[in-house]
Design an enzyme around this catalytic site. Structure first.
Site, PDB file in Angstrom:
ATOM      1  N   GLU A  34      -5.803  15.309  -1.996  1.00 57.55           N
ATOM      2  CA  GLU A  34      -6.384  15.262  -3.343  1.00 57.55           C
ATOM      3  C   GLU A  34      -6.817  13.830  -3.667  1.00 57.55           C
ATOM      4  O   GLU A  34      -6.085  12.872  -3.369  1.00 57.55           O
ATOM      5  CB  GLU A  34      -5.323  15.744  -4.340  1.00 57.55           C
ATOM      6  N   THR A  36      -8.957  12.194  -2.222  1.00 55.40           N
ATOM      7  CA  THR A  36      -9.242  11.462  -0.975  1.00 55.40           C
ATOM      8  C   THR A  36     -10.716  11.571  -0.605  1.00 55.40           C
ATOM      9  O   THR A  36     -11.218  10.738   0.142  1.00 55.40           O
ATOM     10  CB  THR A  36      -8.402  12.039   0.179  1.00 55.40           C
ATOM     11  N   SER A  68     -26.970  33.598 -18.448  1.00 56.61           N
ATOM     12  CA  SER A  68     -25.545  33.612 -18.125  1.00 56.61           C
ATOM     13  C   SER A  68     -24.913  34.864 -18.719  1.00 56.61           C
ATOM     14  O   SER A  68     -25.061  35.132 -19.913  1.00 56.61           O
ATOM     15  CB  SER A  68     -24.864  32.367 -18.712  1.00 56.61           C
ATOM     16  N   GLY A 123     -12.562  25.840 -15.777  1.00 55.57           N
ATOM     17  CA  GLY A 123     -11.702  24.701 -16.121  1.00 55.57           C
ATOM     18  C   GLY A 123     -10.320  24.777 -15.512  1.00 55.57           C
ATOM     19  O   GLY A 123      -9.480  23.917 -15.749  1.00 55.57           O
ATOM     20  N   GLY A 125      -9.613  24.525 -12.382  1.00 62.59           N
ATOM     21  CA  GLY A 125      -9.506  23.730 -11.161  1.00 62.59           C
ATOM     22  C   GLY A 125      -9.883  24.504  -9.917  1.00 62.59           C
ATOM     23  O   GLY A 125      -9.580  24.092  -8.802  1.00 62.59           O
ATOM     24  N   SER A 128     -15.482  26.299 -10.498  1.00 60.46           N
ATOM     25  CA  SER A 128     -16.558  27.221 -10.860  1.00 60.46           C
ATOM     26  C   SER A 128     -17.899  26.478 -10.910  1.00 60.46           C
ATOM     27  O   SER A 128     -18.934  27.046 -10.562  1.00 60.46           O
ATOM     28  CB  SER A 128     -16.261  27.873 -12.209  1.00 60.46           C
ATOM     29  N   ASP A 173     -15.528  20.052  -3.172  1.00 55.43           N
ATOM     30  CA  ASP A 173     -15.649  21.366  -3.811  1.00 55.43           C
ATOM     31  C   ASP A 173     -16.906  22.108  -3.338  1.00 55.43           C
ATOM     32  O   ASP A 173     -16.859  23.284  -2.985  1.00 55.43           O
ATOM     33  CB  ASP A 173     -15.700  21.217  -5.339  1.00 55.43           C
ATOM     34  N   TYR A 223     -11.078  10.577 -14.161  1.00 51.35           N
ATOM     35  CA  TYR A 223     -11.531  10.763 -12.776  1.00 51.35           C
ATOM     36  C   TYR A 223     -12.402   9.579 -12.359  1.00 51.35           C
ATOM     37  O   TYR A 223     -12.189   8.964 -11.311  1.00 51.35           O
ATOM     38  CB  TYR A 223     -12.319  12.069 -12.674  1.00 51.35           C
TER      39      TYR A 223
HETATM   40  C1  GLA Z   1     -12.397  17.309  -8.272  1.00 48.66           C
HETATM   41  C2  GLA Z   1     -13.637  16.744  -7.583  1.00 48.66           C
HETATM   42  C3  GLA Z   1     -13.448  16.678  -6.070  1.00 48.66           C
HETATM   43  C4  GLA Z   1     -12.146  15.968  -5.701  1.00 48.66           C
HETATM   44  C5  GLA Z   1     -10.985  16.514  -6.531  1.00 48.66           C
HETATM   45  C6  GLA Z   1      -9.733  15.715  -6.343  1.00 48.66           C
HETATM   46  O1  GLA Z   1     -12.191  18.649  -7.910  1.00 48.66           O
HETATM   47  O2  GLA Z   1     -14.762  17.546  -7.876  1.00 48.66           O
HETATM   48  O3  GLA Z   1     -14.554  16.040  -5.478  1.00 48.66           O
HETATM   49  O4  GLA Z   1     -12.273  14.574  -5.844  1.00 48.66           O
HETATM   50  O5  GLA Z   1     -11.256  16.540  -7.915  1.00 48.66           O
HETATM   51  O6  GLA Z   1      -9.289  15.828  -5.032  1.00 48.66           O
END
Ligand code: GLA
Length: 395
Positions: A34, A36, A68, A123, A125, A128, A173, A223
């Site tokens: 995570e 990384t 949508s 939201g 995680g 989406s 993602d 972030y």
């Molecule tokens: C979000 C970001 C990813 C990644 C994670 C943390 O999901 O979109 O690119 O950095 O956080 O690992």
């Protein structure tokens, strides 16, 4: 899947005509690795059986028309153009951002219609937004014969989020959603973009996501701050060796040598990233040995690093992880994704799943007065076209 498909088809028909091309674009989980990805390190994600379905067709009037199914406002349109600006609607920005990115890289599209909807909790995680972005790149490539490779789609989707939406996310993602394979996790080297597949299918075990229900606006700003802090760390360590361009080039020993020269906070951020990269490699070695206990142990260590050193967890995520620590049925648990809310990911024994859920729910309820949501997810294939003969025949 069938009712899901029928819903999209009828929503599409309410606004548009003709036979659409239908794309299924999944959400993702991340087993370990995570924060990384934007440090050119390693991640271990997989696509899941929660997805967005998108129905695309061309139109001849030079308009991009979007509908949508699940979100309000439910319609947006704009002319095809050389440059695009923010739409003022979150979901539309993800789509127009990808069109903008394709345009910037010389892949022009014409007018098109798109209706989409899905079952990825927003939201929580499970990415989406990446599923939406990747689905657009995939769908438009097929619709207009752009012949993009999956990696080109991945980059266009990520750049849309970086440049158009304004979140400096890494590549994980979008990569996972587009490249996922059934019952496999993907160990991605975010520097070379090479990846290896590891089988992840166990008779006894399943993946359980526990959702805090917490969605914090500060997640985006924090972030971007973490990313900045890692860059600050690299700029200090670089003084010893100009060839160092990211934390991927730095060993634990090197960062320790620079401890006095950097803020303690920066030091802890860097140490976490370096340790987490090592944990991904160790976790993959554990998978190769079929040692799920060792794999689960790395997940807990990852959570502790994210909580103590990287400081992207929150009380609710910590409580959900804490709830599992004494449970024999849970081999590993950690917060997943950017942090500050969303879900934990848990590796849980199937036989005692109901009891595990009950215990976690009770612990969380006692401490917060709220009930978490639970999702059992399966690892599934990445973005793909859905054959749609029945619908074609009907028209
Ligand atoms: C979000 C970001 C990813 C990644 C994670 C943390 O999901 O979109 O690119 O950095 O956080 O690992």
């Amino acid at each position: 899947m069938n009712t899901f498909l029928t819903n999209i088809q009828s929503s599409y028909s309410r606004y548009f005509s003709g036979n659409p091309l239908i794309v299924c674009s999944p959400g993702r989980v991340n087993l370990i690795g995570e924060h990384t990805d934007y440090n050119e390190g390693f991640v271990l994600p997989a696509a899941i059986d929660k997805a967005i379905l998108m129905a695309f067709s061309k139109n001849k009037d030079g308009m991009i028309r979007l509908h949508s199914v699940d979100m309000q406002p439910d319609y947006f349109e704009t002319p095809v153009s050389k440059t695009y600006t923010k739409t003022g609607i979150d979901w539309a920005d993800y789509i127009i951002g990808v069109v903008d990115q394709l345009q910037k890289t010389g892949r022009e599209t014409e007018g098109f219609n798109c209706a989409f909807g899905g079952n990825i909790p927003i939201g929580a995680g499970m990415s989406s937004s990446a599923a939406l972005e990747g689905g657009v790149a995939f769908g438009l490539s097929h619709l207009f014969g752009l012949d993009l490779t999956l990696m080109e789609m991945t980059k266009a989707a990520m750049m849309a989020e970086n440049e158009f939406v304004g979140v400096r996310c890494g590549i994980m993602d979008q990569f996972a959603s587009l490249h996922g394979q059934k019952d496999k996790v993907l160990k991605l080297d975010c520097r070379s973009l090479e990846y290896e597949l590891y089988p992840f299918e166990w008779d006894q075990m399943c993946l359980l996501l526990c959702d805090t229900g917490i969605r914090r606006a500060l997640a985006v700003s924090e972030y971007n701050i973490r990313r900045q802090q890692c860059e600050t760390g690299v700029s200090v360590i670089r003084k010893s060796d100009p060839a160092i361009s990211s934390l991927r080039d730095v060993s634990l020993e090197q960062v320790k040598n620079f401890r006095e020269e950097m803020d303690d906070l920066i030091y802890r951020r860097c140490r976490y990233v370096i340790e987490e990269n090592k944990r991904v490699t160790d976790a993959c070695a554990a998978l190769t040995r079929n040692d799920l206990n060792a794999f689960g142990h790395k997940m807990y260590q990852s959570h502790h690093g994210l909580r103590n050193d990287y400081e992207v967890s929150c009380r609710e995520l910590d409580l959900l992880v804490e709830a599992t620590e004494q449970l024999e049925s849970v081999l590993g648990a950690r917060m997943m994704g950017g942090g500050f809310g969303g879900c934990t990911i848990n590796l849980v024994n199937k036989d005692t799943l109901d009891d595990t859920i009950k215990q976690i729910r009770e612990h969380y309820l006692k401490k917060t007065g709220k009930k978490p949501e639970f999702y059992v997810v399966n690892i599934d294939k990445g973005t793909h076209l859905i054959k749609n003969q029945a619908f074609k025949n009907r028209k």
